[in-house]
Design an enzyme around this catalytic site. Structure first.
Site, PDB file in Angstrom:
ATOM      1  N   ARG A  22       0.700  -1.207  -0.028  1.00 57.37           N
ATOM      2  CA  ARG A  22       0.103   0.116  -0.054  1.00 57.37           C
ATOM      3  C   ARG A  22       0.811   1.205   0.138  1.00 57.37           C
ATOM      4  NH1 ARG A  22      -3.675  -2.371   4.996  1.00 57.37           N
ATOM      5  NH2 ARG A  22      -1.628  -3.509   4.901  1.00 57.37           N
ATOM      6  N   ALA A 385      35.814  40.330  -0.161  1.00 57.91           N
ATOM      7  CA  ALA A 385      34.664  40.118  -0.800  1.00 57.91           C
ATOM      8  C   ALA A 385      34.991  39.234  -2.087  1.00 57.91           C
ATOM      9  CB  ALA A 385      33.580  41.355  -1.258  1.00 57.91           C
TER      10      ALA A 385
HETATM   11  C1  UD1 Z   1      -1.874  -6.639  10.988  1.00 56.42           C
HETATM   12  C2  UD1 Z   1      -2.667  -7.518  11.621  1.00 56.42           C
HETATM   13  C3  UD1 Z   1      -3.918  -6.715  11.938  1.00 56.42           C
HETATM   14  C4  UD1 Z   1      -3.581  -5.355  12.897  1.00 56.42           C
HETATM   15  C5  UD1 Z   1      -2.444  -4.958  12.218  1.00 56.42           C
HETATM   16  C6  UD1 Z   1      -1.967  -3.760  13.237  1.00 56.42           C
HETATM   17  C7  UD1 Z   1      -2.787  -9.901  10.713  1.00 56.42           C
HETATM   18  C8  UD1 Z   1      -3.107 -10.900   9.838  1.00 56.42           C
HETATM   19  N1  UD1 Z   1      -3.244  -8.781  10.770  1.00 56.42           N
HETATM   20  O1  UD1 Z   1      -2.313  -6.149   9.756  1.00 56.42           O
HETATM   21  O2  UD1 Z   1      -4.983  -7.423  12.645  1.00 56.42           O
HETATM   22  O3  UD1 Z   1      -4.670  -4.780  13.185  1.00 56.42           O
HETATM   23  O4  UD1 Z   1      -1.545  -5.397  11.811  1.00 56.42           O
HETATM   24  O5  UD1 Z   1      -0.792  -2.952  12.837  1.00 56.42           O
HETATM   25  O6  UD1 Z   1      -1.613 -10.094  11.525  1.00 56.42           O
HETATM   26  N2  UD1 Z   1       5.076  -9.500   7.848  1.00 56.42           N
HETATM   27  C9  UD1 Z   1       6.077 -10.202   7.628  1.00 56.42           C
HETATM   28  N3  UD1 Z   1       5.714 -11.272   6.637  1.00 56.42           N
HETATM   29  C10 UD1 Z   1       4.702 -11.416   5.914  1.00 56.42           C
HETATM   30  C11 UD1 Z   1       3.565 -10.360   6.053  1.00 56.42           C
HETATM   31  C12 UD1 Z   1       3.788  -9.325   7.081  1.00 56.42           C
HETATM   32  O7  UD1 Z   1       7.302 -10.071   8.090  1.00 56.42           O
HETATM   33  O8  UD1 Z   1       4.509 -12.399   5.427  1.00 56.42           O
HETATM   34  C13 UD1 Z   1       5.329  -7.839   8.510  1.00 56.42           C
HETATM   35  C14 UD1 Z   1       5.083  -6.901   7.844  1.00 56.42           C
HETATM   36  O9  UD1 Z   1       6.661  -6.502   7.160  1.00 56.42           O
HETATM   37  C15 UD1 Z   1       4.868  -5.768   8.900  1.00 56.42           C
HETATM   38  C16 UD1 Z   1       4.074  -6.630   9.744  1.00 56.42           C
HETATM   39  O10 UD1 Z   1       4.199  -8.121   9.684  1.00 56.42           O
HETATM   40  O11 UD1 Z   1       5.910  -5.014   9.590  1.00 56.42           O
HETATM   41  C17 UD1 Z   1       2.411  -6.352   9.783  1.00 56.42           C
HETATM   42  O12 UD1 Z   1       2.078  -6.961   8.280  1.00 56.42           O
HETATM   43  P1  UD1 Z   1       1.027  -5.855   7.534  1.00 56.42           P
HETATM   44  O13 UD1 Z   1       0.802  -6.513   6.306  1.00 56.42           O
HETATM   45  O14 UD1 Z   1       1.572  -4.318   7.732  1.00 56.42           O
HETATM   46  O15 UD1 Z   1      -0.296  -6.279   8.583  1.00 56.42           O
HETATM   47  P2  UD1 Z   1      -1.507  -5.415   8.449  1.00 56.42           P
HETATM   48  O16 UD1 Z   1      -2.450  -5.681   7.324  1.00 56.42           O
HETATM   49  O17 UD1 Z   1      -1.346  -4.290   8.953  1.00 56.42           O
HETATM   50 CA    CA Z   2       0.512  -2.813   9.287  1.00 58.03          CA
END
Ligand code: UD1
Ligand code: CA
Length: 462
Positions: A22, A385
């Site tokens: 995003r 200058a």
């Molecule tokens: C996640 C939570 C959501 C919560 C939110 C809070 C899940 C399914 N959802 O959603 O409930 O409200 O965080 O901020 O957990 N990441 C990895 N590997 C992956 C996917 C993600 O390391 O395969 C890491 C990302 O780099 C990030 C973190 O996990 O730092 C969260 O991932 P993100 O995709 O931002 O989760 P949200 O959709 O925000």
């Molecule tokens: Ca997040």
């Protein structure tokens, strides 16, 4: 402060392998900056305050994330199949570990270690196998929702995209911060499936699994909802940046720094400023800049990795990058100091003067329109200058040395390499190509001829 339960270990797992779709960026999300540090640095700092054992899950642009952090261990998540999959990739590293695991997403830079301490204390005093930190948001869009059942106990966490309208109406959200009993975490992760709107393995599903297995789970609300704000978009990055800078401004003012207009003082988190220093509106202070006491920084100055001594003044519109200014110095307006310029105490660098990789001695003055590059200039020197050190011959940069007590007349070019000896004078308008010995006058310009009545004759001719 760190919560310590005797005999119970605590490790931290930071999830930072995701791309951050995003953000619409070529750069992994956790490598974006807010408040003058990378998102992942903020989270790692909070993690390190809680435990000396911090593991960071890396994947997308793993090398850059590794390079950004010290004092933590890294675990590779080969493919980014969701937060549950990310946590599961830590299982081999946690083999045989029987303590607690605090899990943090890498994209919540506002989280404070005191809140993490509260979460851990609540988890342990409640004897839970898993505890989630929650918050109530006015606009919960995008976050997982906290679904509570009978007696307000946590039932499950449902992601935005999987939620029914009733669940979307819930304003209590999942912060993505949890404490787990390590055994309970890895056992239940094995049961997580990816049958959901995003086709991902959700870490949040562990809660539903534990509840079904009659294991005790807890939920505690953060005292400030702002702290849990996650960065998923550029808009959220801007919100978090402002919050971090507000905190920095508040801390500086508490420590005795005057910010004439706090809203327009743009100051990075690692900047240090002494008491009674005044920062005027629209100033930008970045990186590892250190400013002493009783200094004044005027509007539209930009200081990047600069050092400014006590009682010094940086006037309007000046840029100071990777350079050092002593005490009782005045710089600007519209001066440009860069690449290791060093200005000694009580010196003065005036308007439209550029100083690159040069040393300017004590009490020396270069007040107007000069370029001083690759120069070593002694004490009590007057740079007239329009003086220019011609340091570049098209191939290499050559040095200019100007010894103590020298006077360089206006509009002189010093063609390097060249040395002006102690106490010497250079006549205005000279193009100096050879060294000038001490106490001598160097003069290198065409002689003036006056032609009497020339102008009158010319006008008559017309
Ligand atoms: C996640 C939570 C959501 C919560 C939110 C809070 C899940 C399914 N959802 O959603 O409930 O409200 O965080 O901020 O957990 N990441 C990895 N590997 C992956 C996917 C993600 O390391 O395969 C890491 C990302 O780099 C990030 C973190 O996990 O730092 C969260 O991932 P993100 O995709 O931002 O989760 P949200 O959709 O925000
Ligand atoms: Ca997040």
């Amino acid at each position: 402060m760190t919560v310590k339960t005797p005999g119970r270990e605590m490790r931290v797992l930071v999830l930072a392998a995701g791309k951050g779709t995003r953000m619409k960026s070529k750069k992994a999300k956790v490598l974006h900056s807010a408040g003058g540090a990378l998102l992942i640095e903020h989270v790692a700092n909070a993690a390190k305050a809680v435990s000396s054992h911090v593991s960071v899950i890396v994947g997308h642009q793993a090398d850059q994330v590794r390079a950004a952090l010290t004092g933590v261990e890294f675990i590779e998540q080969q493919e980014q199949l969701g937060t549950g999959h990310a946590a599961l990739s830590a299982r081999p590293a946690f083999e045989g570990y029987r303590g607690d695991v605090l899990v943090l997403p890498g994209d919540i830079p506002l989280i404070e270690s005191s809140t993490l301490d509260r979460l851990v204390a609540f988890h342990r005093s409640g004897g839970f196998s898993a505890t989630v930190l929650t918050a109530e948001l006015d606009d919960p869009f995008g976050y997982g929702r906290i679904v509570r059942g009978a007696g307000q106990s946590l039932e499950r966490i449902v992601e935005q995209r999987d939620a029914t309208p009733e669940i979307r109406a819930i304003r209590e959200v999942n912060s993505g911060v949890y404490v787990f009993d390590a055994g309970a975490l890895f056992e239940s992760l094995a049961g997580v499936r990816n049958r959901n709107a995003q086709g991902e393995y959700y870490l949040t599903d562990v809660f539903g699994i534990l509840v079904e297995g009659q294991r005790p789970v807890g939920a505690i609300m953060a005292s400030s909802a702002r702290e849990i704000l996650g960065v998923n978009t550029r808009q959220e990055l801007a919100v978090v940046d402002r919050e971090l800078r507000d905190r920095k401004r508040a801390a500086l003012m508490t420590a005795g720094v005057t910010l004439v207009d706090p809203a327009t003082a743009f100051i990075d988190m690692n900047v240090e400023i002494g008491a009674d220093t005044v920062i005027h509106p629209f100033v930008r202070i970045e990186g590892r800049t250190v400013i002493g006491e009783d200094a004044v920084i005027h509007s539209f100055a930009r200081l990047t990795n600069a050092r400014v001594g006590s009682r010094s003044t940086v006037l309007d519109g000046s840029i100071v990058a990777d350079s050092e200014i002593g005490s009782d110095v005045s710089v600007g307006p519209y001066a440009h100091l860069r690449m290791g310029a060093t200005i000694a105490d009580t010196a003065r660098v005036g308007n439209f003067v550029e100083v690159k990789k040069s040393v300017i001695g004590r009490n020396t003055k270069a007040m107007h329109l000069a370029y001083l590059g690759d120069a070593t200039i002694g004490a009590n020197v007057n740079i007239g200058a329009g003086t220019i050190t011609c340091n570049y011959d098209g191939v290499r940069k050559n040095p200019t040395t100007i010894e103590d007590d020298v006077f360089i007349g206006s509009d002189s070019q010093l063609i390097a390499p060249v040395r002006i000896g102690k106490g010497a004078y250079v006549a205005a308008g000279s193009s100096i190509t050879e060294d000038v010995p001490s106490d001598s006058l160097g003069i290198a310009r065409g002689r003036q001829i006056n032609k009497p009545d020339w102008a009158r004759e010319r006008k008559k001719g017309k």
